[in-house]
Design a protein around this motif. Sequence first.
Motif, short mmCIF file in Angstrom:
data_model
loop_
_atom_site.label_atom_id
_atom_site.label_comp_id
_atom_site.label_asym_id
_atom_site.label_seq_id
_atom_site.Cartn_x
_atom_site.Cartn_y
_atom_site.Cartn_z
N GLY A 190 1.25 -2.87 -6.75
CA GLY A 190 1.43 -4.06 -7.58
C GLY A 190 1.74 -5.31 -6.79
N ARG A 191 1.66 -5.21 -5.47
CA ARG A 191 1.98 -6.38 -4.64
C ARG A 191 0.75 -7.26 -4.46
NH1 ARG A 191 5.36 -2.60 -0.53
NH2 ARG A 191 7.30 -2.66 -1.71
N ASP A 192 -0.40 -6.69 -4.68
CA ASP A 192 -1.63 -7.44 -4.62
C ASP A 192 -2.45 -6.97 -5.82
OD1 ASP A 192 -3.47 -9.25 -3.67
OD2 ASP A 192 -3.27 -8.56 -1.59
N ALA A 193 -3.57 -7.61 -6.08
CA ALA A 193 -4.32 -7.20 -7.27
C ALA A 193 -5.81 -7.26 -7.02
CB ALA A 193 -3.94 -8.09 -8.45
N ASN A 194 -6.52 -6.92 -8.06
CA ASN A 194 -8.00 -6.86 -8.12
C ASN A 194 -8.64 -6.24 -6.87
OD1 ASN A 194 -8.39 -9.42 -6.47
ND2 ASN A 194 -7.41 -10.32 -8.28
N VAL A 195 -9.54 -6.97 -6.23
CA VAL A 195 -10.32 -6.34 -5.15
C VAL A 195 -9.57 -6.35 -3.81
CG1 VAL A 195 -12.54 -6.78 -6.23
CG2 VAL A 195 -11.56 -8.52 -4.74
N HIS A 196 -8.36 -6.89 -3.79
CA HIS A 196 -7.61 -6.96 -2.54
C HIS A 196 -6.80 -5.69 -2.34
CE1 HIS A 196 -8.36 -11.14 -3.86
NE2 HIS A 196 -8.79 -11.21 -2.63
N LEU A 197 -7.50 -4.68 -1.89
CA LEU A 197 -6.83 -3.40 -1.70
C LEU A 197 -7.39 -2.67 -0.49
CD1 LEU A 197 -8.24 -0.50 -3.77
CD2 LEU A 197 -9.32 -2.71 -3.93
N GLY A 198 -6.63 -1.67 -0.07
CA GLY A 198 -7.09 -0.78 0.97
C GLY A 198 -6.56 0.60 0.67
N HIS A 199 -7.13 1.61 1.31
CA HIS A 199 -6.65 2.98 1.10
C HIS A 199 -6.95 3.78 2.36
CE1 HIS A 199 -5.80 6.83 -0.59
NE2 HIS A 199 -5.57 6.33 -1.80
N THR A 200 -5.91 3.92 3.19
CA THR A 200 -6.12 4.53 4.50
C THR A 200 -6.60 5.98 4.36
OG1 THR A 200 -4.51 3.03 5.44
CG2 THR A 200 -4.98 5.01 6.70
N GLY A 201 -6.02 6.70 3.40
CA GLY A 201 -6.41 8.11 3.22
C GLY A 201 -7.88 8.27 2.87
N LYS A 202 -8.41 7.29 2.19
CA LYS A 202 -9.83 7.35 1.82
C LYS A 202 -10.70 6.50 2.74
CE LYS A 202 -8.63 9.03 -2.63
NZ LYS A 202 -8.20 8.77 -3.99
N HIS A 203 -10.10 6.11 3.84
CA HIS A 203 -10.85 5.40 4.90
C HIS A 203 -11.41 4.06 4.43
CE1 HIS A 203 -11.56 9.39 7.30
NE2 HIS A 203 -10.29 9.15 7.02
N VAL A 204 -10.56 3.35 3.73
CA VAL A 204 -10.93 2.02 3.22
C VAL A 204 -9.94 1.00 3.78
CG1 VAL A 204 -11.08 0.60 1.14
CG2 VAL A 204 -11.92 2.97 1.10
N LEU A 205 -10.43 0.00 4.50
CA LEU A 205 -9.52 -1.02 5.05
C LEU A 205 -9.03 -1.94 3.94
CD1 LEU A 205 -11.18 -2.04 8.45
CD2 LEU A 205 -9.03 -0.79 8.10
N GLY A 206 -7.91 -2.61 4.21
CA GLY A 206 -7.29 -3.48 3.21
C GLY A 206 -7.89 -4.87 3.24
N PHE A 207 -8.67 -5.16 2.22
CA PHE A 207 -9.41 -6.43 2.13
C PHE A 207 -8.47 -7.61 1.92
CE2 PHE A 207 -11.83 -9.29 -0.90
CZ PHE A 207 -12.73 -9.78 0.03
N ILE A 208 -8.78 -8.74 2.54
CA ILE A 208 -8.04 -9.98 2.23
C ILE A 208 -9.02 -11.06 1.77
CG2 ILE A 208 -6.32 -9.40 3.99
CD1 ILE A 208 -7.28 -12.05 5.43
N SER A 209 -8.48 -12.16 1.26
CA SER A 209 -9.31 -13.20 0.65
C SER A 209 -10.12 -14.02 1.64
CB SER A 209 -8.42 -14.17 -0.13
OG SER A 209 -7.75 -13.49 -1.15
N HIS A 210 -9.65 -14.11 2.86
CA HIS A 210 -10.35 -14.93 3.85
C HIS A 210 -11.69 -14.29 4.17
CE1 HIS A 210 -6.29 -16.19 3.91
NE2 HIS A 210 -6.43 -17.03 4.90
N MET A 211 -12.73 -15.00 3.88
CA MET A 211 -14.05 -14.39 3.99
C MET A 211 -14.41 -14.05 5.44
SD MET A 211 -15.44 -13.90 1.04
CE MET A 211 -13.96 -12.98 1.15
N GLY A 212 -14.90 -12.84 5.60
CA GLY A 212 -15.30 -12.38 6.93
C GLY A 212 -14.16 -11.85 7.78
N ALA A 213 -12.94 -11.99 7.28
CA ALA A 213 -11.77 -11.65 8.11
C ALA A 213 -11.70 -10.17 8.47
CB ALA A 213 -10.48 -12.06 7.38
#
Lengths: 325, 327
Positions: free
Chosen positions: B101-124
Amino acid sequence: MSRSLYYADAIREALRQCMQEDGDVYIFGEDVALYGGVFGVTKDLFHEFGPKRVRNTPLSEGAILGEAIGAAVYGLRPVPEIQFSDFLTTAMSPLVDIMATYHYRVGTKLPITIRAPSGGALRIGHFHSKCLEAWFVHTPGLKVVVPSTAYDAKGLLVSSIRDNNPVLFLEQKKLYREIKDEVPEEIYDIPLGQAIIRTEGSHITLVTYGSPTYLALKAAALLQKEGIELEVIDLRTIYPFDKETLKKSFSKTNRVIILHEAVKIAGFGAELAAFFAEECFEYMAAPIMRLGALHTPIPTNPVLEDHYLPSLQDILDAARGLMKY
Amino acid sequence: MEQLTKKQHLELYRYLRLTRALEDWIFYICANQNPQKPLIIGKGYLSTGQEATSIGAAYALEKEDWIAQSHRDFGALLIRGLTPRELLLQYFSKETGPTKGRDANVHLGHTGKHVLGFISHMGAMVPVANGVAFAMKYKKKKACILAFFGDGASSQGIVHEAMNYAAVFKLPVVFICNNNRWAISTPLEEQMAIKNVADRGASYGMPGVICDGNKVEEVYQTVLKAVRLAKKGGGPTLVECKTMRMSGHGTHDRAKYVSDQEIASWKKKDPIMHHEKLLKKLGYADEAYFKKIIAEVKSEVEEATQWAKNQADPSIQNQLEDVFARS
């Protein structure tokens, strides 16, 4: 066994021993491999550990810190070098937006130690001399370390590399080959967040960190002859910083001078001043004094740079002024 | 060329439909919720009409691989194993969601599922994908990572840095540019003087390939080739998937700057419609099958919503936790 080592060599020894201790520790950055870094700090490590663990990169600070984040997520313990801390400006987003927030948002720890030479007085101008530490203390999620002795540089770097959080390790480039002190041969750590009292005194607490520590000690020796005792505290880590040691000293001296090489206005000293005002008010006998650099870009000319930086005379004046209260 | 099996074709269809259903649902909630007491915190950022890019690319991965997703990659997230429940927890900003609940919508990551944590800065996240790829090499893992970004993000300096860097070190990363023609309201022609983002591959010393981002099987086949090259030690590839953003940038944006003709021409190329035609042509499925899947994913999304909306909101008790890792 200990022996006298230069500040730069103590850092190299910490890197070497951490790399020997943990195969996941690796070094990368601009010119760090065969060349050994522009200050020679990583010299010979390339020969010892090979191109996989000591690697040159393109001139892309953003990509360097980006790599550090991804590699840490995957389980490595990256130790990137940013050639001059000034160049962190080109990598602010990876550092501040991703690295500093990652554990809070995603829950995955990032054991990254960013080594970055910081500070001036070398006549190399605005783009190679800045002290930017306040920006990063202001960024939740980063620890900030500023060692002033060879002994501390080694022990604090070992702690930083073993820490499971991003640490900005601001090496004092002026001290690399200027300072030599006793350093044990074996690996040891110094806990982050612990200040050290460099000289005891009962009249004025002088709080500093990094290379101005030596200026403070010089002032303390001179002032002693006038009967003014400075208690010089070297913070060593500025986030987190050691409030207890500060409070204890201030409760004895009731006077404080805060000294740093960074620009005075909104520098880390402002945070320290606020700490004394908010949490130590009952001990306060005199105004809180701050000494820092002028609010200008950093000039290269020695006459101008010396005037830009806080001086010995500034400390003497501040101390004498405080004793009037 | 790698031919997909019937099972794979049908699985891709289900991912397309599930992504569409989930995002249609998010759109619906955003449009109809009480702004004083919203269920979805913030806005929705949808991949509607371009799902094939994300799904086709992520489908080319194996378990040990990773992704660095961008805005419109719910399809890829579902393939990586995030569930509609988890994605809705994230949209509803719940304590048990991927970002607590600290971030929302598409700004997420999940290390166990091998997904990096997206941020709003494009291309970052593109250079961060390099770091994962470097670590895979360091640990001698035969794996790779997909780094997703859009045509808009391709103008960021950090994306150029990252592509050059990946090529220099021959990192196992595949750069996926979902070129959906619009960066919020700025059309492609105002973003770059070249026609194809993929043309830049040559300047980094990596293959730059183009595929139809609305044909899931074509995206899959193109990305699979790049994935195999990366895993063989052949270095990165830049894959440009030509598609079209069929919604606004977010659910708050009605995209009036896009002409009706442009929308109408791309509607004919809808990735789900295309895939349905293909399935029928191959004799793998018929209208009844499509109806069945549509009903299934709809009820899956509804069930996930009912469940997720009853989960706990974040509490201020834990707000100061986790800024630093304790050990």
